[in-house]
Design a protein around this motif. Structure first.
Motif, PDB file in Angstrom:
ATOM      1  N   ARG A   1       3.373  -0.612   4.169  1.00  0.00           N
ATOM      2  CA  ARG A   1       2.079  -0.989   4.731  1.00  0.00           C
ATOM      3  C   ARG A   1       1.685  -2.345   4.156  1.00  0.00           C
ATOM      4  O   ARG A   1       1.653  -2.550   2.943  1.00  0.00           O
ATOM      5  CB  ARG A   1       1.020   0.056   4.377  1.00  0.00           C
TER       6      ARG A   1
ATOM      7  N   GLN B   1      -0.428  10.078   9.521  1.00  0.00           N
ATOM      8  CA  GLN B   1      -1.815   9.754   9.827  1.00  0.00           C
ATOM      9  C   GLN B   1      -2.684  10.045   8.602  1.00  0.00           C
ATOM     10  O   GLN B   1      -2.296  10.816   7.727  1.00  0.00           O
ATOM     11  CB  GLN B   1      -2.292  10.584  11.022  1.00  0.00           C
ATOM     12  N   PRO B   2      -3.833   9.446   8.498  1.00  0.00           N
ATOM     13  CA  PRO B   2      -4.692   9.685   7.328  1.00  0.00           C
ATOM     14  C   PRO B   2      -5.153  11.131   7.262  1.00  0.00           C
ATOM     15  O   PRO B   2      -5.317  11.803   8.287  1.00  0.00           O
ATOM     16  CB  PRO B   2      -5.868   8.730   7.555  1.00  0.00           C
ATOM     17  N   GLY B   3      -5.325  11.611   6.014  1.00  0.00           N
ATOM     18  CA  GLY B   3      -5.789  12.976   5.820  1.00  0.00           C
ATOM     19  C   GLY B   3      -4.762  13.981   6.306  1.00  0.00           C
ATOM     20  O   GLY B   3      -3.577  13.876   6.023  1.00  0.00           O
TER      21      GLY B   3
ATOM     22  N   ASP C   1       0.815  -1.212   0.000  1.00  0.00           N
ATOM     23  CA  ASP C   1       0.000   0.000   0.000  1.00  0.00           C
ATOM     24  C   ASP C   1       0.851   1.265   0.000  1.00  0.00           C
ATOM     25  O   ASP C   1       0.443   2.293  -0.535  1.00  0.00           O
ATOM     26  CB  ASP C   1      -0.931   0.016   1.220  1.00  0.00           C
TER      27      ASP C   1
ATOM     28  N   THR D   1      -6.408   2.159   9.926  1.00  0.00           N
ATOM     29  CA  THR D   1      -6.577   2.294   8.484  1.00  0.00           C
ATOM     30  C   THR D   1      -6.075   3.658   8.014  1.00  0.00           C
ATOM     31  O   THR D   1      -6.353   4.689   8.637  1.00  0.00           O
ATOM     32  CB  THR D   1      -8.062   2.139   8.102  1.00  0.00           C
ATOM     33  N   GLY D   2      -5.325   3.653   6.923  1.00  0.00           N
ATOM     34  CA  GLY D   2      -4.827   4.903   6.353  1.00  0.00           C
ATOM     35  C   GLY D   2      -3.462   5.324   6.843  1.00  0.00           C
ATOM     36  O   GLY D   2      -2.823   6.186   6.240  1.00  0.00           O
ATOM     37  N   VAL D   3      -2.987   4.755   7.949  1.00  0.00           N
ATOM     38  CA  VAL D   3      -1.660   5.112   8.463  1.00  0.00           C
ATOM     39  C   VAL D   3      -0.597   4.455   7.590  1.00  0.00           C
ATOM     40  O   VAL D   3      -0.636   3.250   7.330  1.00  0.00           O
ATOM     41  CB  VAL D   3      -1.516   4.673   9.929  1.00  0.00           C
ATOM     42  N   VAL D   4       0.383   5.254   7.138  1.00  0.00           N
ATOM     43  CA  VAL D   4       1.404   4.730   6.226  1.00  0.00           C
ATOM     44  C   VAL D   4       2.779   5.257   6.635  1.00  0.00           C
ATOM     45  O   VAL D   4       2.901   6.343   7.220  1.00  0.00           O
ATOM     46  CB  VAL D   4       1.117   5.138   4.769  1.00  0.00           C
TER      47      VAL D   4
END
Length: 406
Positions: free
Chosen positions: A188, A229-231, A174, A213-216
């Motif tokens: 990820r 963190q996401p966003g 990911d 979810t979304g953490v990369v």
């Protein structure tokens, strides 16, 4: 018996054989002697000719004794094959065919599936396509190539410096982050973030942590992994050597551009109720706490940019139509910014000599030299020969120089 006595004896013999003493118009003895003399001369000349032919054959040449039109002149030696040997000409070197050589730049370039090194070598990378980022591995062990994001995820290839077919290290990841020395990789994998060391094309000693979810992973600071963190949720540090989960999130950190020699991170942060964009130096050991901050209103948060090896300069995109060269000599004050040519559309790589290279939207190679930008120069792209329409090369990031004594 001498020649004269032999002649007189012959004459007397022929004289006694004739019936009449009248003199004859023919001279049989003289004719015989003349024939003998002619035969001797012919034999002498033949011997000399044969000796000359033998000499010519030994030297594998023939001598032309007359000039143009039969006139005597300086002999011209024409080398040739002796009789009985092949008359075919000696093999000659093939006429060289010009082919454009590799593109030469201060750093390696990846053009399609061809890797053109700064030393002038060109390698075909079978099976490699869609590369977005490329990183040299420390000590010249090879290269790590990361593909752009696709519906199937990202691919990471390892290319050995010794040649051979590129090896797929990761597929369908990911997200992929590579350390500046090319010896660590984080990605990820499903519900987890994983990090491992790169040794001879293998991922060894992996560490794994469950993540929302979304953490990369987006980069490294030493052996620790930077987690986004996401966003617009900020960033944190995962100290994987200590186990556990990533640390406290700093919600104001938007982009980390790189690391200065003192270990502090150069980042884009937002401050105050108005969320003003600022350039800050972050302490990775204290939860990414800013140690110095200087606001730059015209800086964007697209994530593109890089810090020079000495930590003095940041090249990143501005809100206008150009990239900006930002002076980090005193981030506590509003950093000085200078227009620095076309906007960034991909990764930036700095040479150890302090020149930034990147590729513009049209695929041209842009060189940003801080001293010339300060003098008012606006960098312009240079065309790279041999590229297909719509193709853009990728500048390969070099590894940082080791400190003295390391």
């Amino acid at each position: 018996m001498g020649e004269a006595e032999l002649e007189r004896a012959l004459r007397e013999t022929f004289s006694r054989r004739v019936d009449t003493p009248a003199p004859r118009r023919a001279d049989p003895a003289g004719e015989v002697l003349r024939r003998a003399r002619r035969t001797g001369r012919r034999r002498t000349l033949t011997g000399l000719a044969l000796a000359g032919v033998a000499t010519v054959l030994v030297t594998t040449g023939m001598v032309q004794l007359s000039g143009p039109g039969g006139r005597g002149g300086t002999p011209t030696v024409v080398l040739g094959d002796p009789p009985g040997l092949s008359l075919s000409p000696l093999p000659s070197e093939p006429t060289p065919v010009y082919r454009p050589g590799p593109v030469r730049a201060e750093l390696d370039l990846l053009v399609g599936d061809q890797l053109d090194t700064s030393g002038g070598q060109r390698r075909e990378l079978t099976g490699v396509d869609g590369v977005e980022r490329a990183q040299r591995i420390h000590d010249g062990e090879g290269w790590l190539l990361t593909s752009a994001a696709t519906a199937a995820g990202r691919t990471l290839w390892w290319v050995s410096a010794d040649g051979g077919t590129p090896q797929v290290m990761l597929a369908a990841a990911d997200a992929v982050a590579v350390s500046a020395d090319g010896r660590q990789v984080a990605w990820r994998d499903g519900t987890d973030v994983v990090a491992a060391s790169v040794v001879a094309g293998q991922l060894i000693a992996p560490s794994r942590v469950s993540a929302p979810t979304g953490v990369v992973p987006v980069g490294f600071t030493g052996d620790d992994v930077l987690i986004a963190q996401p966003g617009q949720g900020g960033m944190s540090v995962w100290r994987r050597a200590m186990g556990g989960v990533p640390g406290t999130v700093n919600p104001n950190v938007r982009v980390v551009y790189g690391t200065r020699p003192d270990g502090r991170l150069v980042a884009l942060v937002t401050t105050g109720p108005a969320q003003r964009p600022c350039v800050a130096l972050l302490d990775p050991g204290r939860g990414l706490t800013p140690t110095r901050t200087g606001c730059v209103a015209e800086l964007t948060a697209d994530g593109l940019g890089a810090v020079s090896p000495d930590g003095r300069w940041l090249l990143a995109n501005g809100t206008g139509r150009t990239a900006l060269l930002i002076d980090l000599a005193d981030p506590a004050a509003a950093p000085a910014t200078h227009p620095a040519g076309p906007k960034l559309v991909g990764p930036v790589a700095w040479t150890r000599a302090g020149v930034a290279l990147h590729v513009d939207a049209a695929g041209g190679l842009v060189r940003v030299r801080p001293e010339r930008v300060l003098a008012g120069e606006r960098p312009t792209p240079s065309t790279i020969d041999g590229m297909a329409p719509g193709q853009r090369p990728v500048v390969v990031a070099d590894t940082p120089a080791l400190p003295d004594g390391a």
